[in-house]
Scaffold this active site. Sequence first.
Site, PDB file in Angstrom:
ATOM      1  N   LYS A 258       0.839  -1.201   0.000  1.00 41.14           N
ATOM      2  CA  LYS A 258       0.000   0.000   0.000  1.00 41.14           C
ATOM      3  C   LYS A 258       0.871   1.247   0.000  1.00 41.14           C
ATOM      4  CE  LYS A 258      -3.869  -1.810   2.793  1.00 41.14           C
ATOM      5  NZ  LYS A 258      -4.960  -1.668   1.814  1.00 41.14           N
ATOM      6  N   ARG A 332     -10.186 -11.695   2.044  1.00 44.55           N
ATOM      7  CA  ARG A 332     -10.975 -12.795   1.472  1.00 44.55           C
ATOM      8  C   ARG A 332     -10.235 -14.120   1.590  1.00 44.55           C
ATOM      9  NH1 ARG A 332     -11.275  -9.302  -3.830  1.00 44.55           N
ATOM     10  NH2 ARG A 332     -11.127  -7.696  -2.211  1.00 44.55           N
TER      11      ARG A 332
HETATM   12  N1  BES Z   1      -8.131  -3.748   4.535  1.00 42.69           N
HETATM   13  C1  BES Z   1      -8.284  -3.365   3.185  1.00 42.69           C
HETATM   14  C2  BES Z   1      -9.608  -2.621   2.920  1.00 42.69           C
HETATM   15  C3  BES Z   1      -9.743  -1.285   3.583  1.00 42.69           C
HETATM   16  C4  BES Z   1      -9.356  -0.140   2.926  1.00 42.69           C
HETATM   17  C5  BES Z   1     -10.318  -1.171   4.840  1.00 42.69           C
HETATM   18  C6  BES Z   1      -9.497   1.086   3.532  1.00 42.69           C
HETATM   19  C7  BES Z   1     -10.469   0.048   5.434  1.00 42.69           C
HETATM   20  C8  BES Z   1     -10.051   1.184   4.782  1.00 42.69           C
HETATM   21  C9  BES Z   1      -8.269  -4.582   2.276  1.00 42.69           C
HETATM   22  O1  BES Z   1      -7.460  -5.625   2.701  1.00 42.69           O
HETATM   23  C10 BES Z   1      -7.749  -4.143   0.961  1.00 42.69           C
HETATM   24  O2  BES Z   1      -6.621  -3.769   0.886  1.00 42.69           O
HETATM   25  N2  BES Z   1      -8.602  -4.218  -0.068  1.00 42.69           N
HETATM   26  C11 BES Z   1      -8.221  -3.809  -1.380  1.00 42.69           C
HETATM   27  C12 BES Z   1      -8.733  -4.861  -2.333  1.00 42.69           C
HETATM   28  C13 BES Z   1      -8.213  -4.698  -3.748  1.00 42.69           C
HETATM   29  C14 BES Z   1      -6.710  -4.964  -3.780  1.00 42.69           C
HETATM   30  C15 BES Z   1      -8.933  -5.669  -4.650  1.00 42.69           C
HETATM   31  C16 BES Z   1      -8.877  -2.463  -1.652  1.00 42.69           C
HETATM   32  O3  BES Z   1     -10.022  -2.240  -1.241  1.00 42.69           O
HETATM   33  O4  BES Z   1      -8.229  -1.629  -2.272  1.00 42.69           O
HETATM   34 MN    MN Z   2      -5.459  -5.426   2.047  1.00 43.67          MN
END
Ligand code: BES
Ligand code: MN
Length: 487
Positions: A258, A332
């Site tokens: 990230k 997931r």
């Molecule tokens: N934990 C994150 C989702 C999230 C983002 C929660 C912001 C709270 C605030 C999750 O693991 C994630 O990174 N999801 C990605 C999925 C994508 C790579 C398909 C996302 O939402 O960008």
């Molecule tokens: Mn994530």
Amino acid sequence: MQISFLPSLPAASASAGILGLAALPGVEWLGGAGEYAASLGAGFRGALDRAKFEGKRGQSAVYGTGGIRPHTVVALGLGDEPSADDVRQAAGILGRHAWKEQAAATTLGLSGHADAAVEGFLMSQYSFDRYVSEPKPAQTEALILVGEDDPDACEAGRVVAEAVCWARDLVNTPSRDKPPAAIARQVEQQAAALGLRAVAHDRDALAEGGFGGVLGVAAGSDRPPRLLEVWYEPEDSRAFAVFVGKGIIFDSGGLSIKPAGAMETMKTDMAGAGAVLGAMQAIARLRLPVKVLGVTPLTDNMIGPLATKPGDVLKTRNGKTIEVLNTDAEGRLVLADALAYGAEQGPDLMVDLATLTGACKVALGEKIAGIMGNDDRLVRRITMIGREAGERMWHLPIPDDYRSLLDTPIADMKNIGGRWGGALTAALILKEFVGEVPWAHLDIAGPARWTKDEHYQAKGGSGYGVRTLVALAADLARHGVQPERKV
Ligand code: BES
Ligand code: MN
Ligand code: ZN
């Protein structure tokens, strides 16, 4: 905090520094408090006018009496036919004004939602100051409710609020100080005291059990994962529910790392697990006659020499394989194992909570969770229960024809579904692991964190989900798995 009841308003107000007077529209004071309000005279009326206070929902006005008990009166608007959450929020507003106050009194308990009044007040007293050199002064010591003794309502509100605050603490704790093994240990100790049975599966047990999703996410971390099971099995039970919570202790994104800003809040990526574990405590303390299993996969999502790489394939608990094309779509992967394991136990229904997708936040904003599932009646039931509990959610679809977005020649599915509808494609993956069990999935990426201090909410981990899960368990205990259908 000590909570007590006093039958008359003058007596209650004479015992507290601050008094919260609830009103309906047209400034109709609740519980026949009109006489008392009138006795406060023109100064009070002026304060109401200045604040344009009309008793509408969410309105409040503050008045300094110039006396000692009470030295402050807060008028609290409830609106027409106040819901439990209208009362909870009003109690939260009173609670914010009552900080540093030794005792607060209120007529909010006369609204028919005394439990919500207690809940909102206690939740508003929360602060996370474990890491602060000079913490804010202690919380209010006494809450006095005007009205008849109702110890059950009072106790229910307290138990739920304490579980919410426990979950908030866990969510707000820095990742460094909550390794999976430590959370498991803490919950095991608590479980013993509450008559719950906790089992923590370590790396070896997970390998033995075929939990390839959890192990794949944990591969880049030095801190070993745990899959934590907590069983509540009362002697008589009307239903069997499984609650699953995503427990990513820190989500760096893994090798699909990230950006720095997006990582700032990722210690809260275990809020689903926090909600489930908090709810288990409250359900046990309330001795609800319903069997509940809480399952929380706990692990970091880190980079490291052994980290799962884009293109790797994981084999999950139910035998299905997932090609990991983005290691940041890790929730997931751990939920796949946990849901499959939950379904194996043969529950009547299953609910999972997860800070799963940024896409859900884009769709519904920061205060409303997405709810999806394979059983519309269950989704509707939980949505209604959540509304009462003050946890908002909105039904999103899981479109079958979107399943092809997950197709890959390499495995049974890939872990990302393309640019659009990210909350839905995530749910499509989860659906592969619940079998025939009636199931609802709450994407709590938004409301798991509150962005500002507001009524009974405090900036930071909100404990979202605890109240809905406890209320769902109570509803199952009362009405069973299939309540009479309303015509
Ligand atoms: N934990 C994150 C989702 C999230 C983002 C929660 C912001 C709270 C605030 C999750 O693991 C994630 O990174 N999801 C990605 C999925 C994508 C790579 C398909 C996302 O939402 O960008
Ligand atoms: Mn994530
Ligand atoms: Zn995550």
